[in-house]
Design a protein around this motif. Structure first.
Motif, PDB file in Angstrom:
ATOM      1  N   PRO A   1      -1.897  -1.763   0.354  1.00  0.00           N
ATOM      2  CA  PRO A   1      -2.364  -0.650   1.186  1.00  0.00           C
ATOM      3  C   PRO A   1      -1.827  -0.740   2.614  1.00  0.00           C
ATOM      4  O   PRO A   1      -1.453  -1.817   3.079  1.00  0.00           O
ATOM      5  CB  PRO A   1      -3.886  -0.829   1.170  1.00  0.00           C
ATOM      6  CG  PRO A   1      -4.079  -2.314   1.000  1.00  0.00           C
ATOM      7  CD  PRO A   1      -2.971  -2.742   0.068  1.00  0.00           C
ATOM      8  N   GLY A   2      -1.809   0.428   3.271  1.00  0.00           N
ATOM      9  CA  GLY A   2      -1.319   0.471   4.639  1.00  0.00           C
ATOM     10  C   GLY A   2      -1.765   1.739   5.340  1.00  0.00           C
ATOM     11  O   GLY A   2      -2.347   2.642   4.726  1.00  0.00           O
ATOM     12  N   TYR A   3      -1.471   1.795   6.617  1.00  0.00           N
ATOM     13  CA  TYR A   3      -1.829   2.937   7.460  1.00  0.00           C
ATOM     14  C   TYR A   3      -1.066   4.174   6.966  1.00  0.00           C
ATOM     15  O   TYR A   3       0.174   4.180   6.951  1.00  0.00           O
ATOM     16  CB  TYR A   3      -1.453   2.600   8.895  1.00  0.00           C
ATOM     17  CG  TYR A   3      -1.768   3.638   9.943  1.00  0.00           C
ATOM     18  CD1 TYR A   3      -2.997   4.288   9.983  1.00  0.00           C
ATOM     19  CD2 TYR A   3      -0.834   3.939  10.931  1.00  0.00           C
ATOM     20  CE1 TYR A   3      -3.280   5.223  10.968  1.00  0.00           C
ATOM     21  CE2 TYR A   3      -1.100   4.867  11.926  1.00  0.00           C
ATOM     22  CZ  TYR A   3      -2.328   5.505  11.931  1.00  0.00           C
ATOM     23  OH  TYR A   3      -2.602   6.425  12.913  1.00  0.00           O
ATOM     24  N   PRO A   4      -1.749   5.237   6.558  1.00  0.00           N
ATOM     25  CA  PRO A   4      -1.073   6.376   5.932  1.00  0.00           C
ATOM     26  C   PRO A   4      -0.050   7.081   6.808  1.00  0.00           C
ATOM     27  O   PRO A   4       0.844   7.740   6.269  1.00  0.00           O
ATOM     28  CB  PRO A   4      -2.239   7.319   5.576  1.00  0.00           C
ATOM     29  CG  PRO A   4      -3.430   6.431   5.444  1.00  0.00           C
ATOM     30  CD  PRO A   4      -3.224   5.359   6.481  1.00  0.00           C
TER      31      PRO A   4
ATOM     32  N   MET B   1       5.351  -2.264  -0.709  1.00  0.00           N
ATOM     33  CA  MET B   1       5.191  -3.719  -0.753  1.00  0.00           C
ATOM     34  C   MET B   1       3.714  -4.017  -0.992  1.00  0.00           C
ATOM     35  O   MET B   1       2.887  -3.857  -0.090  1.00  0.00           O
ATOM     36  CB  MET B   1       5.648  -4.353   0.564  1.00  0.00           C
ATOM     37  CG  MET B   1       7.087  -4.056   0.937  1.00  0.00           C
ATOM     38  SD  MET B   1       7.627  -4.914   2.457  1.00  0.00           S
ATOM     39  CE  MET B   1       6.603  -4.084   3.696  1.00  0.00           C
ATOM     40  N   PRO B   2       3.339  -4.428  -2.212  1.00  0.00           N
ATOM     41  CA  PRO B   2       1.925  -4.685  -2.496  1.00  0.00           C
ATOM     42  C   PRO B   2       1.351  -5.800  -1.636  1.00  0.00           C
ATOM     43  O   PRO B   2       1.989  -6.839  -1.443  1.00  0.00           O
ATOM     44  CB  PRO B   2       1.934  -5.083  -3.971  1.00  0.00           C
ATOM     45  CG  PRO B   2       3.190  -4.496  -4.529  1.00  0.00           C
ATOM     46  CD  PRO B   2       4.186  -4.576  -3.401  1.00  0.00           C
ATOM     47  N   LEU B   3       0.158  -5.554  -1.094  1.00  0.00           N
ATOM     48  CA  LEU B   3      -0.587  -6.576  -0.360  1.00  0.00           C
ATOM     49  C   LEU B   3      -1.753  -6.995  -1.242  1.00  0.00           C
ATOM     50  O   LEU B   3      -2.718  -6.239  -1.404  1.00  0.00           O
ATOM     51  CB  LEU B   3      -1.092  -6.030   0.982  1.00  0.00           C
ATOM     52  CG  LEU B   3      -0.067  -5.394   1.920  1.00  0.00           C
ATOM     53  CD1 LEU B   3      -0.728  -5.022   3.241  1.00  0.00           C
ATOM     54  CD2 LEU B   3       1.123  -6.308   2.153  1.00  0.00           C
TER      55      LEU B   3
ATOM     56  N   PRO C   1      -2.849  -7.979  13.103  1.00  0.00           N
ATOM     57  CA  PRO C   1      -3.965  -7.844  12.185  1.00  0.00           C
ATOM     58  C   PRO C   1      -3.908  -6.502  11.455  1.00  0.00           C
ATOM     59  O   PRO C   1      -3.575  -5.481  12.046  1.00  0.00           O
ATOM     60  CB  PRO C   1      -5.200  -7.953  13.078  1.00  0.00           C
ATOM     61  CG  PRO C   1      -4.730  -8.770  14.244  1.00  0.00           C
ATOM     62  CD  PRO C   1      -3.307  -8.329  14.461  1.00  0.00           C
ATOM     63  N   ASN C   2      -4.301  -6.553  10.177  1.00  0.00           N
ATOM     64  CA  ASN C   2      -3.966  -5.475   9.266  1.00  0.00           C
ATOM     65  C   ASN C   2      -5.057  -4.424   9.135  1.00  0.00           C
ATOM     66  O   ASN C   2      -6.239  -4.727   9.061  1.00  0.00           O
ATOM     67  CB  ASN C   2      -3.667  -6.065   7.889  1.00  0.00           C
ATOM     68  CG  ASN C   2      -3.216  -5.032   6.894  1.00  0.00           C
ATOM     69  OD1 ASN C   2      -3.978  -4.618   6.031  1.00  0.00           O
ATOM     70  ND2 ASN C   2      -1.966  -4.598   7.015  1.00  0.00           N
ATOM     71  N   ASN C   3      -4.611  -3.192   9.123  1.00  0.00           N
ATOM     72  CA  ASN C   3      -5.428  -2.058   8.732  1.00  0.00           C
ATOM     73  C   ASN C   3      -4.903  -1.611   7.363  1.00  0.00           C
ATOM     74  O   ASN C   3      -3.735  -1.250   7.265  1.00  0.00           O
ATOM     75  CB  ASN C   3      -5.280  -0.923   9.749  1.00  0.00           C
ATOM     76  CG  ASN C   3      -5.975   0.360   9.342  1.00  0.00           C
ATOM     77  OD1 ASN C   3      -6.822   0.376   8.465  1.00  0.00           O
ATOM     78  ND2 ASN C   3      -5.603   1.464   9.988  1.00  0.00           N
ATOM     79  N   PRO C   4      -5.701  -1.693   6.302  1.00  0.00           N
ATOM     80  CA  PRO C   4      -7.160  -1.778   6.288  1.00  0.00           C
ATOM     81  C   PRO C   4      -7.773  -3.140   5.974  1.00  0.00           C
ATOM     82  O   PRO C   4      -8.994  -3.269   5.999  1.00  0.00           O
ATOM     83  CB  PRO C   4      -7.506  -0.815   5.143  1.00  0.00           C
ATOM     84  CG  PRO C   4      -6.399  -1.052   4.147  1.00  0.00           C
ATOM     85  CD  PRO C   4      -5.156  -1.271   4.987  1.00  0.00           C
TER      86      PRO C   4
ATOM     87  N   GLY D   1      -3.223   3.673  -0.348  1.00  0.00           N
ATOM     88  CA  GLY D   1      -2.157   3.340  -1.283  1.00  0.00           C
ATOM     89  C   GLY D   1      -2.709   2.867  -2.610  1.00  0.00           C
ATOM     90  O   GLY D   1      -3.897   2.549  -2.744  1.00  0.00           O
ATOM     91  N   THR D   2      -1.835   2.800  -3.593  1.00  0.00           N
ATOM     92  CA  THR D   2      -2.244   2.435  -4.952  1.00  0.00           C
ATOM     93  C   THR D   2      -2.951   1.086  -5.004  1.00  0.00           C
ATOM     94  O   THR D   2      -3.958   0.916  -5.709  1.00  0.00           O
ATOM     95  CB  THR D   2      -1.017   2.399  -5.876  1.00  0.00           C
ATOM     96  OG1 THR D   2      -0.369   3.679  -5.854  1.00  0.00           O
ATOM     97  CG2 THR D   2      -1.413   2.079  -7.311  1.00  0.00           C
ATOM     98  N   HIS D   3      -2.440   0.119  -4.248  1.00  0.00           N
ATOM     99  CA  HIS D   3      -3.037  -1.216  -4.281  1.00  0.00           C
ATOM    100  C   HIS D   3      -4.295  -1.316  -3.412  1.00  0.00           C
ATOM    101  O   HIS D   3      -4.895  -2.397  -3.319  1.00  0.00           O
ATOM    102  CB  HIS D   3      -2.003  -2.263  -3.861  1.00  0.00           C
ATOM    103  CG  HIS D   3      -0.979  -2.527  -4.923  1.00  0.00           C
ATOM    104  ND1 HIS D   3       0.140  -1.737  -5.090  1.00  0.00           N
ATOM    105  CD2 HIS D   3      -0.920  -3.465  -5.902  1.00  0.00           C
ATOM    106  CE1 HIS D   3       0.855  -2.188  -6.103  1.00  0.00           C
ATOM    107  NE2 HIS D   3       0.237  -3.237  -6.615  1.00  0.00           N
ATOM    108  N   GLY D   4      -4.688  -0.209  -2.810  1.00  0.00           N
ATOM    109  CA  GLY D   4      -5.981  -0.166  -2.136  1.00  0.00           C
ATOM    110  C   GLY D   4      -7.121   0.113  -3.097  1.00  0.00           C
ATOM    111  O   GLY D   4      -8.295  -0.055  -2.735  1.00  0.00           O
ATOM    112  N   GLU D   5      -6.768   0.526  -4.315  1.00  0.00           N
ATOM    113  CA  GLU D   5      -7.814   0.768  -5.307  1.00  0.00           C
ATOM    114  C   GLU D   5      -8.560  -0.533  -5.596  1.00  0.00           C
ATOM    115  O   GLU D   5      -7.978  -1.615  -5.649  1.00  0.00           O
ATOM    116  CB  GLU D   5      -7.202   1.317  -6.603  1.00  0.00           C
ATOM    117  CG  GLU D   5      -8.237   1.686  -7.654  1.00  0.00           C
ATOM    118  CD  GLU D   5      -9.316   2.606  -7.108  1.00  0.00           C
ATOM    119  OE1 GLU D   5     -10.462   2.126  -6.912  1.00  0.00           O
ATOM    120  OE2 GLU D   5      -9.023   3.788  -6.854  1.00  0.00           O
TER     121      GLU D   5
END
Length: 400
Positions: free
Chosen positions: A136-139, A155-157, A186-189, A368-372
């Motif tokens: 996931p990342g900042y849209p 890039m999956p986190l 530092p990462n959002n989200p 993002g997809t990996h934010g699910e």
């Protein structure tokens, strides 16, 4: 002459193709749902947005009030901004991170960090080029790529990799076309931070593949547990391969003031300044003067703000443990990234919490997809309000 309704209805506006390709603003629907509950008279606790809740420190406001009366600032400012503001950000980076910046060639003033994140894609990408984007990342990373007509490779986190990208997993097909990449710690989200070794790996990766690095350091002042976030620009070779974006929005509660910077590689800074010459005539001089005050005056207000967020984080996770919602505490930023309980998606949980607990959280799928499988909560309410939100959620018996 009167234009008939028949004549007027035949005329239609046809948007440019770039407008049709813009990503949907996912969080607009989140705001609309929350506002609908508020309109019905419900007490809604909104933990879904990233808007700082504390006021700008008084000494910065006073500086702005004084500067607003200065006739010098009533004229057009220099196109690329006043030198004193660039010198102030260079001084701050030297003091905070030991990074030396040439104010004239390695600093660009932005209308907020978001503007620069959009502009860099347009400066560097052509149709067919690829931008590597965290997921996931900042849209808003997506928006600049769409406006450039380029493509994204994600890039999956993953939690098992501490929410850092695994460069070895990227496809060669994407690497061959990649010209730009975004990183954000530092990462959002997720609230994760990155060690110096990650940035060393990133510089080596960028040099090998000819990819420009765009480090989004918006939350660079907010690190917890005594750990100071590392700047990408501290890494040897960083300025050769990329730039960093910094903003006053989070560090000084100046989100509405719209002051940000791009820092680093001289050619990329030149391109950003060139593009902005065609868009803007820089920020109002009074705001630039106040921004310089923020950067050069005592930083006690920054320390205090970080301590407030850390105290809120601790209160939130203590309350979460009390209802059985287990999660890894955030290391930085003002966000918390929480796994959804079994039987729910991020969207279904967000909808349930709003409907039944009157608590707004951001569903991870919006990043993002990996934010699910996750939801994001903001630490942007007082501790008592955060604890109340968790108590409301606990009454739904979703955990254990």
């Amino acid at each position: 002459m009167t234009i008939s309704s028949t004549q007027s209805s035949a005329f239609s506006i046809q948007p440019a193709e770039r407008m049709k390709g813009l990503p949907t603003q996912f969080f607009a629907s989140l705001v609309a749902k929350a506002n609908a509950q508020i309109a019905q008279g419900h007490d809604v606790i909104n933990l879904g947005q990233g808007n700082p809740d504390r006021p700008t420190p008084p000494h910065i406001v006073a500086s702005m009030q004084e500067a607003a009366a200065n006739p010098l600032y009533h004229k057009y400012p220099p196109f690329s901004g006043f030198p004193f503001l660039k010198q102030a950000i260079a001084q701050r980076y030297q003091e905070d991170h030991g990074v030396q910046l040439d104010p004239d060639t390695e600093v660009a003033i932005l209308f907020g960090g978001k503007t620069g994140l959009i502009e860099i894609a347009q400066c560097l990408l052509n149709p067919g080029d690829v931008c590597l984007v965290p997921d996931p990342g900042y849209p808003d990373y997506w928006s600049g790529v769409a406006l450039a007509g380029a493509e994204m490779a994600f890039m999956p986190l993953r939690e098992q990799n501490n929410f850092l990208p695994d460069y070895s997993s990227l496809k060669q097909y994407d690497l061959d076309r990649a010209k730009l990449m975004f990183i954000n710690y530092p990462n959002n989200p997720t609230g994760a931070t990155a060690p110096a070794s990650f940035y060393e790996e990133t510089v080596a990766f960028a040099q090998k593949h000819g990819v420009v690095v765009a480090s989004d350091f918006a939350y660079g002042a907010i690190g917890f547990d005594g750990q100071k976030p590392v700047s990408f620009l501290q890494t040897p070779g960083a300025k050769e391969v990329g730039i960093e974006f910094y903003t006053l929005s989070k560090t000084y509660n100046m989100a509405g003031w719209r002051v940000g910077f791009a820092l680093g590689n001289r050619e990329v800074i030149r391109l950003i300044n060139l593009m902005q010459d065609h868009y803007y005539c820089s920020l109002f001089g009074g705001i630039q003067a106040a921004a310089a005050t923020a950067l050069t005056a005592s930083q006690d207000c920054v320390t205090e703000l970080r301590d407030v967020y850390e105290s809120r984080r601790n209160a939130l996770y203590t309350a979460l443990a009390g209802i059985g919602w287990e999660a890894r505490p955030s290391q930085g930023s003002f966000f918390s990234w929480l796994p959804v309980p079994k039987g729910h998606t991020s969207q279904s949980l967000a909808d349930l919490l709003l409907e039944e607990a009157k608590v707004v959280v951001a569903p991870g799928i919006g990043f993002g997809t990996h934010g699910e499988g996750y939801v994001r909560l903001g630490l942007l309410s007082p501790e008592a309000r955060l604890e109340e939100a968790v108590q409301r959620i606990g009454k739904l018996n979703l955990f254990g």
